[in-house]
Design a protein around this motif. Structure first.
Motif, short mmCIF file in Angstrom:
data_model
loop_
_atom_site.label_atom_id
_atom_site.label_comp_id
_atom_site.label_asym_id
_atom_site.label_seq_id
_atom_site.Cartn_x
_atom_site.Cartn_y
_atom_site.Cartn_z
N PRO A 436 -1.24 -1.54 -5.80
CA PRO A 436 -2.32 -2.29 -5.93
C PRO A 436 -2.14 -3.35 -4.61
N LEU A 437 -3.49 -3.68 -4.18
CA LEU A 437 -3.51 -4.54 -3.08
C LEU A 437 -4.56 -5.53 -3.11
N ASN A 438 -4.58 -6.68 -2.79
CA ASN A 438 -5.88 -7.56 -3.02
C ASN A 438 -6.80 -7.31 -1.81
N SER A 439 -7.79 -8.00 -1.83
CA SER A 439 -9.09 -7.95 -0.76
C SER A 439 -8.36 -8.34 0.71
N GLN A 440 -7.36 -8.74 0.92
CA GLN A 440 -6.94 -9.11 2.28
C GLN A 440 -5.75 -7.90 2.65
N GLY A 441 -5.70 -6.86 1.65
CA GLY A 441 -4.48 -5.89 1.95
C GLY A 441 -3.26 -6.36 1.55
#
Length: 455
Positions: A436-441
């Motif tokens: 999993p990665l957040n919206s900023q990668g």
């Protein structure tokens, strides 16, 4: 080529320069100039010095950015406009320039597209402003990073010198936000200064990318490891008839399998750029082979600390270009000046009263023949232990199918025993298809820990 951005910002665009486009509209140089002048007049009349800037569309963002810099303002770029983010920054700005009201502030200047603005000359600046971006600090609180236009100009000029020969008459499309340093440089500042048009909207779906590739002959794609890792599957891993002229990736290393999958679809390897908000760009590479080395940019010097192998950096992008700065990445320096990234030197934890580096453990896991990527985090329930989330490659997935999870667990634990004591090894294992990665990668420990909530 030097002072590419500073010269453009001083003189403004040519009337016929195509600034931006979307599926139904374009922004010409003359219209952009009218918008910048209109905003500049409002900002120049204000005593507020620090202006928070945010806009969904990149053309409006660029107009606000240019107007504020020409008015000598400090431009504050939040990572996003979530309520919590803005509340953390409320002492960092005096006023807001945005496409919608965001919060209570002393002044608000609205960014909106107006077609009836009179023609105008490009504003003349007595003193150019500066930018402040925010990145995650070690305490979890936002950390302010100031960027002068001289530093940004150096970076834009070197990017053009390094890559211009691969970008014939290109327009730029992006899957990343212009609110962060990577998108700001690659989608806004570099295209403006080099007279390359950019897509005013952000691409969120593979279908949108395919649409623009179909109607425009030369596109440069600005993306991230998180997005490029998912893209080949969305395209059924099939070669595409229309392909970008160039693909950039930044925000973290792209694993080798994903780089090859992108090549399968688009007939080229992405150019990965290694750097950070603090340092600017450091080096670049294309993954022709496993453990591909990184080539430092021009006017960027790299060395390895003799004690711990930490990356030592001397760069024209820094406040003191002649000073050596120590970074948190361990490298292997090669004789030709290139280097291999090994692992982060921070993220030290104690397990069973023994100190270990999570980054070192992840790096060792990633070197196993079954593994394409791995992340390790500290779990606190039912007691303190390590959890490992591992993405298996084709060989690993086949072994999991044939021999089961216990066999994979055992193989990976035996591999880790070459550097770590058994008592410190991960006690819980997960094998997701992707991490999993957040919206900023970015990869966060909370997202990795969430994989272990359900047994």
């Amino acid at each position: 080529m030097t002072k590419l951005l500073l010269n453009w910002l001083t003189n403004g665009p040519a009337a016929q320069q195509l600034i931006s486009f979307d599926h139904h509209d374009i922004m010409t140089g003359s219209l952009f100039c009218a918008h910048v002048t209109h905003l500049h007049n409002q900002l120049s009349q204000s005593d507020a010095k620090r202006w928070l800037l945010a806009a969904q569309n990149s053309d409006l963002f660029a107009a606000g950015l240019c107007a504020a810099l020409l008015a000598g303002k400090q431009v504050v770029l939040p990572a996003n406009t979530q309520r919590g983010t803005l509340s953390q920054l409320n002492h960092e700005f005096d006023a807001i320039i945005a496409d919608k009201p965001l919060c209570e502030a002393g002044e608000f200047v609205s960014l909106k597209k107006e077609l009836s603005l009179p023609a105008a000359n490009w504003p003349k600046a007595n003193t150019l402003g500066e930018l402040v971006l925010f990145t995650s600090g070690s305490s979890g609180q936002p950390k302010a990073i100031t960027k002068t236009l001289a530093q940004l100009d150096a970076e834009v000029s070197i990017l053009e010198h390094t890559f211009a020969q691969h970008l014939p008459h290109c327009s730029v499309v992006s899957t990343v936000s212009h609110q962060h340093i990577y998108g700001l440089l690659f989608k806004i500042l570099w295209p403006l200064a080099a007279s390359r048009a950019f897509l005013s909207e952000q691409i969120d779906f593979p279908e949108t990318l395919s649409y623009y590739l179909a109607i425009m002959p030369n596109l440069c794609l600005i993306s991230s490891p998180a997005q490029l890792t998912r893209l080949p599957d969305a395209l059924d891993n099939q070669p595409q008839q229309r392909t970008p002229s160039l693909i950039f990736s930044s925000g973290g290393p792209l694993n080798f399998e994903s780089a090859q999958a992108v090549k399968q679809c688009f007939k080229q390897l992405p150019i990965e750029v290694f750097g950070s908000t603090e340092t600017g760009g450091i080096a670049y590479r294309r993954q022709h082979q496993q453990q591909q080395t990184w080539q430092p940019f021009e006017r960027v010097n790299v060395n390895a600390d003799p004690h711990d192998g930490a990356l030592m950096l001397q760069s024209v992008y820094l406040d003191s270009p002649d000073t050596w700065v120590k970074c948190d990445d361990k490298i292997e320096l090669l004789e030709n000046g290139q280097f291999r990234l090994l692992h982060r030197l921070d993220r030290i934890v104690k397990i069973e009263e023994k100190r270990l580096s999570l980054a070192q453990l992840e790096h060792l896991l990633q070197s196993h023949p079954f593994v394409s990527d791995a992340a390790v985090t500290v779990l606190e329930q039912p007691r303190i232990m390590l959890g490992a989330a591992v993405c298996l490659n084709e060989l690993g997935r086949q072994t999991l199918k044939d021999e089961g999870k216990l066999a994979i667990n055992t193989a990976l634990k035996n591999h880790l025993l070459s550097q770590f004591e058994r008592i410190t090894l991960p006690k819980r294992w997960r094998y997701p298809n992707t991490l999993p990665l957040n919206s900023q990668g970015k990869r966060t420990s909370a997202d990795i820990a969430a994989l272990f909530i359900h047994d």
